[in-house]
Design an enzyme around this catalytic site. Sequence first.
Site, PDB file in Angstrom:
ATOM      1  N   SER A  74       0.844  -1.197   0.000  1.00  0.00           N
ATOM      2  CA  SER A  74       0.000   0.000   0.000  1.00  0.00           C
ATOM      3  C   SER A  74       0.875   1.239   0.000  1.00  0.00           C
ATOM      4  CB  SER A  74      -0.890   0.034   1.237  1.00  0.00           C
ATOM      5  OG  SER A  74      -0.126   0.377   2.395  1.00  0.00           O
ATOM      6  N   ASP A  75       0.329   2.354  -0.494  1.00  0.00           N
ATOM      7  CA  ASP A  75       0.986   3.614  -0.225  1.00  0.00           C
ATOM      8  C   ASP A  75       0.887   3.858   1.281  1.00  0.00           C
ATOM      9  OD1 ASP A  75       2.302   5.999  -0.535  1.00  0.00           O
ATOM     10  OD2 ASP A  75       1.013   6.721  -2.140  1.00  0.00           O
ATOM     11  N   TRP A  76       1.814   4.638   1.797  1.00  0.00           N
ATOM     12  CA  TRP A  76       1.962   4.772   3.248  1.00  0.00           C
ATOM     13  C   TRP A  76       0.703   5.404   3.856  1.00  0.00           C
ATOM     14  CZ3 TRP A  76       5.221   2.042   1.176  1.00  0.00           C
ATOM     15  CH2 TRP A  76       6.395   1.576   1.787  1.00  0.00           C
ATOM     16  N   GLY A 127      -2.212   4.248   3.369  1.00  0.00           N
ATOM     17  CA  GLY A 127      -3.257   4.203   2.357  1.00  0.00           C
ATOM     18  C   GLY A 127      -4.123   2.965   2.401  1.00  0.00           C
TER      19      GLY A 127
END
Length: 809
Positions: free
Chosen positions: A224-226, A228
């Site tokens: 995941s994006d941080w 996210g």
Amino acid sequence: MPSTPLPAVDDLTLEEKCRLLGGASTWRTHPIERVGIPAVKMSDGPNGVRGDGLGARRTPGVVIPVGIAVGATWNPSLAAELGDLLGTESRRKGAHVLLAPTVNLQRTPIGGRVFECLSEDPELTARLAVPLVEAVQAHDVAVTVKHFVANDTEIDRMSVDVDVDDRVLRELYLRPFEATVTEAAAWGIMSAYNQRGGEHCAASRELLTGILRDEWGFDGFVVSDWYGSHDTVASIRAGLTVPMPGPSTIYGERLQAAVEAGDVEEPLVDAQVEDLLRLMARVRVTERDSEQAEETVDDPAERALCRRAVVEGLVLCRNEDAALPIPPGASVAVIGPNAEDTRIMGGGSASLQALPNRSLLQALADRAASVVHEPGVRIDRLPPPLTEEVLRTPDGEPGLRVDYRDGLDPDSPVVVTDVTPETMLRFFGSTPEGVDPERFHVTVTGTFVPERSGTHLLSAVLTGAGRIEVGDVAVLEDPDRQLPRGPLFFGFGSEEQEAAIECEAGVAVPIRITTTGRGGYAAIRLGVRAPEPPDMIARAVAAARDADVAVVVVGTNDEWETEGEDRTTIALPGDQDELVRRVAEANPRTVVVVNAGSPVSMPWVDDVAAVLLAYFGGMEMADGVVDVLLGDADPGGRLPLTYPEALEDTPAWRWYAPVDGVQHYGEGLLMGYRGFDAAGTVPLFPFGHGLSYGDADWGAASLSSDSIRAGDPVELTVPVQATGERAATVVVQAYLSGPDGFGRPPKVLAGFAKVTVAPGTEEPVVVTIPPEAFRRWDGDGWVVDEGTWEVVVAASATDVRQRLHLEVG
């Protein structure tokens, strides 16, 4: 030496499997010591490898040109060389996973990460991303192609729901991701922050399993994006492998509880563990300790590559009466805010500590016959941070002292003391050994020595609780972290607090800062703006009038172009437009160098002799630009996106702002140059545009066949002759225009080839148009429409040289 074998999924307990999938810290996964699984280390980013960075000190590293500047090279071979360098740097920084490349499309020119992306066109993006990915992974370093998908704006980025239909998604926004998976076998994908169709991308089974794994055959891991990822059950069912960062995570204990409650089937967990173990094998995690000392290498050959990349991405948009190159012996007035404060990268997660680099002013002063300098204007959005030139520790050394305490108690013992070279400190989940990155206290002390007398404006921002005191003024006081949040530091920073103090040149002013860090992230920003003389533009005009050539370096900086925040305008910040107008009135040989990571308006464009787009060119930017200004190299760049006259001309602008949380991609397929074509709107500079110092004639183009079957490629050949005294850089662009009646844009880029033709010679330029260029998504799958197609041979989206017909059956 062979790698130590990793255990099988069956060797792990449920608790260990769920723990393995959850991030342990900002940059690492959990090790499972019982079975010999080490931690995986990840690192930003697209234009360099930051590594951990331990508190006030970050490990210096190579900074290549940002994404848009790589896009402007139109050179897949060069992209591969830069990917090779990023892979090398990843190994030096002990990173198993590089959080790059960014292949989102530049839907509007104001996106906060436009500088980080390669192009507005999916095929140009794909052709550059594929060799870059292959080159990084040749070093046993995984990429995470990001951000999957339609993360094309920073507005409401954590929550915005993108409404884009399937055909547009497939033909535009998914295309670069598809190419990196099916052609380059990318080992990692990063999911996007935004939603699509009411569900976050990190929890979309359609994206992460249906399209990515089932259709494209992806066998890597999805991170995941941080911050996210939000839903444990939906994410594991979707196919999210690792939500980051840790230690607070939606997996780990939460995932174990979901399995034990019957909400998640254990085979779903096993599938993601298998993907993560496969990644570990690919990056040889058992041979490479995530805690190895980070290494800085300053290699002349790597600098030479970065400098060549700068030159290949410089776009000469205008050059009236051969204003460039600058004649030998000419006196040069170097003017503008970015001449001395040259920006080599944008803000946000793409930033890092660069190896030593210099400004355009320094590079020109070293190589031009005569140089004078005037800044003309200032463009800082906030008062700029102080640097070690004016900072002193309590011991009198350059910088400020930083004392760390483990935990949040300000009265606990100092466990580490360090020195910071500036008053902007960012702790991305990393602190010196002995300091818990999740809970720590920092005290910064020392003085600054003003260079001018008068009123100095102070600006302060903290992410945590604390106080910033300058002299006897408390600029920011927030002991309980009660201040509202502002846009800085990804929205974690407080609203900016301001104050003013009177200073006397040379008389030191005390600085004391205290703050706390929680959750692996903390930041401090203290800015100071000294009084400026009131006649800055007049002084710049006078310098320009007395010089043979005026080089005006305008642009933005990482305050204006940064992750987390879109721009609101394409106008240059401050009074730069007025500066250019007045300098151009004073000197007809005015050359404007635009040091900005994305398009800016140029209301003065017809009044200046030359315009050179330099973007954010990385650590060798200054010398690369001077190579072109002085004629030692040819400007090799072509625009990777359209420059509009006005922001309102951008096809997607009408649908930029979300309505009730939904961002509608109402322009559909007519994004970028496609929309300009369809509307007949004349851009400031078109997609694909760029001039060379050399002259070239294009001969009659031909196709390898006048008719092909669906699924076959075709080759376009254009003979190009260099007719002048200099070598000519040429980018032959092939666009396709398909049969009417299927809702296509007027034309789309299908292939390209870049060559340098020596003076007096002719070279056949061959462009391969792949089968994928002919396909169209019809809702159920890809189809190719039979009939007469047109191959448009062009030097830009508006500079059409020839048209050829091709039968597809």
